[in-house]
Structures are given as C-alpha cells and as structure tokens.
Design a protein around this motif. Structure first.
Motif, mmCIF file in Angstrom:
data_model
loop_
_atom_site.group_PDB
_atom_site.id
_atom_site.type_symbol
_atom_site.label_atom_id
_atom_site.label_comp_id
_atom_site.label_asym_id
_atom_site.label_seq_id
_atom_site.Cartn_x
_atom_site.Cartn_y
_atom_site.Cartn_z
ATOM 1 N N TYR A 343 0.845 -1.193 0.000
ATOM 2 C CA TYR A 343 0.000 0.000 0.000
ATOM 3 C C TYR A 343 0.885 1.250 0.000
ATOM 4 O O TYR A 343 1.894 1.314 0.721
ATOM 5 N N SER A 344 0.493 2.252 -0.764
ATOM 6 C CA SER A 344 1.338 3.437 -0.957
ATOM 7 C C SER A 344 1.370 4.369 0.240
ATOM 8 O O SER A 344 2.248 5.229 0.321
ATOM 9 N N VAL A 345 0.430 4.229 1.184
ATOM 10 C CA VAL A 345 0.360 5.209 2.266
ATOM 11 C C VAL A 345 1.620 5.222 3.113
ATOM 12 O O VAL A 345 1.991 6.264 3.671
ATOM 13 N N GLN A 346 2.299 4.079 3.227
ATOM 14 C CA GLN A 346 3.559 4.082 3.988
ATOM 15 C C GLN A 346 4.612 4.941 3.286
ATOM 16 O O GLN A 346 5.433 5.595 3.937
ATOM 17 N N ARG A 347 4.587 4.986 1.964
ATOM 18 C CA ARG A 347 5.497 5.865 1.217
ATOM 19 C C ARG A 347 5.124 7.325 1.434
ATOM 20 O O ARG A 347 6.009 8.175 1.610
ATOM 21 N N TYR A 348 3.822 7.600 1.446
ATOM 22 C CA TYR A 348 3.396 8.981 1.683
ATOM 23 C C TYR A 348 3.887 9.470 3.051
ATOM 24 O O TYR A 348 4.308 10.629 3.184
ATOM 25 N N MET A 349 3.831 8.597 4.051
ATOM 26 C CA MET A 349 4.247 9.004 5.392
ATOM 27 C C MET A 349 5.740 9.306 5.432
ATOM 28 O O MET A 349 6.169 10.310 6.016
ATOM 29 N N ARG A 350 6.528 8.465 4.787
ATOM 30 C CA ARG A 350 7.970 8.706 4.772
ATOM 31 C C ARG A 350 8.315 9.959 3.959
ATOM 32 O O ARG A 350 9.169 10.753 4.348
ATOM 33 N N ASP A 351 7.635 10.136 2.841
ATOM 34 C CA ASP A 351 7.891 11.319 2.014
ATOM 35 C C ASP A 351 7.458 12.599 2.722
ATOM 36 O O ASP A 351 8.128 13.632 2.630
ATOM 37 N N ALA A 352 6.326 12.535 3.424
ATOM 38 C CA ALA A 352 5.810 13.725 4.102
ATOM 39 C C ALA A 352 6.771 14.227 5.180
ATOM 40 O O ALA A 352 6.917 15.438 5.374
ATOM 41 N N LYS A 353 7.431 13.311 5.854
ATOM 42 C CA LYS A 353 8.414 13.740 6.860
ATOM 43 C C LYS A 353 9.546 14.537 6.213
ATOM 44 O O LYS A 353 10.027 15.527 6.780
ATOM 45 N N ILE A 354 9.951 14.133 5.030
ATOM 46 C CA ILE A 354 10.994 14.880 4.321
ATOM 47 C C ILE A 354 10.539 16.303 4.029
ATOM 48 O O ILE A 354 11.338 17.255 4.086
ATOM 49 N N MET A 355 9.253 16.490 3.730
ATOM 50 C CA MET A 355 8.735 17.831 3.424
ATOM 51 C C MET A 355 8.893 18.780 4.610
ATOM 52 O O MET A 355 8.983 19.995 4.431
ATOM 53 N N GLU A 356 8.908 18.224 5.821
ATOM 54 C CA GLU A 356 9.067 19.056 7.015
ATOM 55 C C GLU A 356 10.522 19.452 7.273
ATOM 56 O O GLU A 356 10.798 20.231 8.183
ATOM 57 N N ILE A 357 11.429 18.909 6.465
ATOM 58 C CA ILE A 357 12.854 19.158 6.675
ATOM 59 C C ILE A 357 13.465 19.986 5.557
ATOM 60 O O ILE A 357 14.216 20.937 5.800
ATOM 61 N N ILE A 358 13.139 19.647 4.304
ATOM 62 C CA ILE A 358 13.787 20.301 3.168
ATOM 63 C C ILE A 358 13.274 21.721 2.945
ATOM 64 O O ILE A 358 12.171 22.055 3.334
ATOM 65 N N GLU A 359 14.114 22.527 2.311
ATOM 66 C CA GLU A 359 13.814 23.931 1.990
ATOM 67 C C GLU A 359 13.365 24.716 3.222
ATOM 68 O O GLU A 359 12.486 25.576 3.159
ATOM 69 N N GLY A 360 13.981 24.415 4.339
ATOM 70 C CA GLY A 360 13.667 25.073 5.597
ATOM 71 C C GLY A 360 12.825 24.165 6.473
ATOM 72 O O GLY A 360 11.696 23.834 6.127
ATOM 73 N N SER A 361 13.386 23.735 7.601
ATOM 74 C CA SER A 361 12.675 22.822 8.491
ATOM 75 C C SER A 361 11.442 23.505 9.091
ATOM 76 O O SER A 361 11.305 24.738 9.054
#
Length: 379
Positions: A343-361
């Motif tokens: 299921y793709s939702v586990q990928r969404y969760m891992r990717d979403a955490k990256i969004m909170e870090i890149i281009e300014g945490s």
C-alpha cells in the motif's frame, strides 16, 4: 479576495493529472523500492515541457505562470514526491541562471535545461551545515587560471545523475555561486542510499578536491551567493515543496476514501465509523486550506507582491505539517496494511516527513514567520 483558476490553468491541471495517473502513479512504489527513477520518465517529463516549466519561451521553455507551475508540483507530488523533487531542484537552478546569469550563461544553459539535455542539482548543504547555510565551509579561491573549489557537499537531490551543479562556496569574507559541470576534474559524486523518504530522488554527496573552473563560471557577482541567489532560488524551492505537500495530502485522502469504502470491520465499511470520518474530515479541510495558501502565494508572485516570500513560508509550513499529519492518519486508517509495501500510504508518510525538513525545516519556518510578525508590528 477570490482566487479561481483560469480556463487555461484548469486545462493544464487536467493534463498534469492525466500524465501523472498514466505515467507515474502506477510505477511510483517501484521507484521507491529501487531508489531510482529511470531516465525514460525524466525524458518523458522533458517532452511534456515540465523541466522547462519556468524557463522563458525564448530559451525553449514553457514559461508557465506561477499558479500553473504550482499545479504541476501538486500533480507530481500526488504521484511521486521523488519526481516532484526533480522538478524542484531543476527549477531552482534554472531560475537562478535565468535571473542572475550572464547573457552567455543563459544562452548556453537554459535551452539545455528546458529540453532535459542537462539535469541540474542545487549544491548548498554540507555534512555539518544545514539550516545555518551562511556557515558553509566549501571555499573558492581566485587565481590567474580561474577559481579553485575545495569542499564537501551533502544531500544533493538528483546529485547521482545531474550534469550541472549550482555550488555555493565561501569566497573570502562572502559567499559566491558557481556553475560546475559533472565532468570537471577534481569533482566527484558518491551516492547516498537508504534514506527515509523520497528514496528515488537519487541523493548524493559531492566532493570538490582542487576542482578548477573558469572564472566565467561565477554566477552573478562576487558575494551574491546567499542574500541574492540562494534566497531567491530557495523561495522557488519552498513554493514547490508547499504545492508538493498539497499533492501528498490529496494522495492520502484519495487512498483513504477508497480503502475505507471497501474495508469492513464489525460488519460495516470503515467509512461508517465516526473516528474514521473524523480523520477524513481533517484531511479534506487541510487539503482545502493548504491549497488556498499555495494559491495565495502564487497569486502574489504573479503580481510581483513582495509579501509573496512570507506567504510562501506560511504555505510551506502549513502544507508540510498537514501532509505529515494526513499521512500518519492514512496509515492509521489502513491499519496493518498501511505498514505494508503493498500500500502506498507508507510511502506517503515517509515522504511527508521529508517535506518538514527540506527547503527550511518546520522549526526554521516557525522562527521566520514569528519574527516577521514582530517586525511588522514594529518590535
């Protein structure tokens, strides 16, 4: 103020979504497992004009308005955050050359970037330097042969395959920016694997060991690196990440609506359980709010409104935080299945955490937004 899409923007949005649904979504989980994207999909994006999204038509680009560019990032974020990351860093470098480059630099590089003949990467972060970008240690020394670069960069998105790197280096007391080609002597790349999210973004470390480049590879003036080039390029990057986070929220919502309509527990579909409805309501509300913040930031960019910088900070902060929340809830709705690679939702969760870090945490966004409010009130 009412913000609504033009007919052309709606048509572009439909085209973006159709491309992602046909070409990207069916393969995104495989890209994640393999930690790479095939060159064919990158070239397909180039043929669609996506890699030249914000490059002027005079140089072979698509010259999208900023709302349309945002919609493209949302669509790619819905399908695969790793490919959205390609658009982000490629566009950041393209924008920097377009705004700060010499006539010769623009004429040579922009058509190649628009066509996907050259893939670009952004070289700011270092092993010991992330949020405190002004403290980078990579150095640039000018002599009669040009510039000699010495240093180590890390976490370069698409650094494994990029042909052109925008490198920030300390040049005396200030920071300058340089265009470095992959085959430059003294320049080498080492892949980074096993990262938490955006695993297919082909991240790398860069090593500059007595790396010599011509003096004309300086982008902008000496000392323009941080206040001018980095800040403006990072604004583009934050805008991309904000819209990409909207795409993640939409992915979480769509997958959760589908799953909760089919899965049954206690004799009824999950959709009939009120606590499931509560999580879905949060996703729906946050999707609408995040998209409106992004539209507001994009509208301000189109109008040349200086408030767009802070509006982009706010949009990126809200959208990335809510993407992480939505992804966490999507996994919860899926239960044990949500922890499975099926299921793709586990990928969404891992990717979403990256969004909170890149281009300014998230924390840097909070500090910046709060300080701006104090300044606005004269404190």
């Amino acid at each position: 103020m009412r913000i609504e899409l033009t007919q052309q923007q709606r048509e572009s949005q439909e085209g973006f979504r159709a491309f992602v649904q046909a070409e990207i979504q069916p393969n995104a989980d495989r890209y994640d497992r393999e930690e790479r994207v095939p060159p064919e999909i990158i070239q397909s994006m180039a043929r669609q004009g996506y890699l030249g999204a914000i490059i002027p038509r005079a140089y072979g680009g698509s010259e999208m308005d900023m709302i349309t560019f945002g919609l493209l990032n949302e669509a790619l974020g819905r399908g695969c955050s790793s490919l959205r990351s390609l658009l982000t860093v490629h566009s950041m470098v393209s924008y920097a050359i377009q705004r700060w480059g010499s006539s010769a630099q623009k004429t040579y590089w922009l058509p190649r970037l628009a066509a996907g003949e050259t893939i670009a990467a952004f070289g700011l972060s270092e092993p010991e330097i992330g949020s405190d970008a002004k403290s980078i240690k990579t150095s640039a020394t000018l002599d009669e042969q040009g510039y000699r670069l010495q240093g180590h960069k890390k976490w370069m998105t698409y650094g494994q395959i990029a042909d052109l790197f925008l490198i920030f280096a300390r040049n005396g007391a200030s920071i300058s920016t340089f265009l470095v080609e992959r085959d430059t002597p003294g320049f080498s790349v080492s892949p980074i694997t096993g990262i938490l999210g955006t695993r297919a973004s082909m991240v790398a470390e860069l090593f500059l060991e007595d790396c010599r480049i011509p003096a004309q590879n300086l982008l902008g003036g000496r000392g323009f690196g941080m206040a001018s080039i980095a800040s403006s390029a990072l604004d583009v990057g934050r805008y991309c990440v904000a819209w990409g986070s909207v795409g993640i929220i939409r992915a979480c919502l769509e997958d959760s609506l589908n799953y909760s309509s089919q899965r049954q527990q206690f004799g009824v579909p999950l959709r009939q359980h009120q606590l499931i409805q509560q999580m879905l309501t949060e996703m729906i509300t946050n999707l609408s709010a995040a998209r409106l913040l992004c539209l507001q930031a994009g509208y301000a960019k189109e109008q040349g409104d200086p408030s767009t910088v802070m509006q982009t900070f706010i949009a990126k902060y809200f959208a990335s935080v809510k993407a992480a929340q939505s992804a966490n809830d999507a996994v919860q709705i899926h239960g044990a299945n949500g922890c499975s690679s099926e299921y793709s939702v586990q990928r969404y969760m891992r990717d979403a955490k990256i969004m909170e870090i890149i281009e300014g945490s998230t924390q840097i966004q909070q500090i910046t937004i709060a300080n701006a409010s104090y300044q606005e009130l004269g404190f």
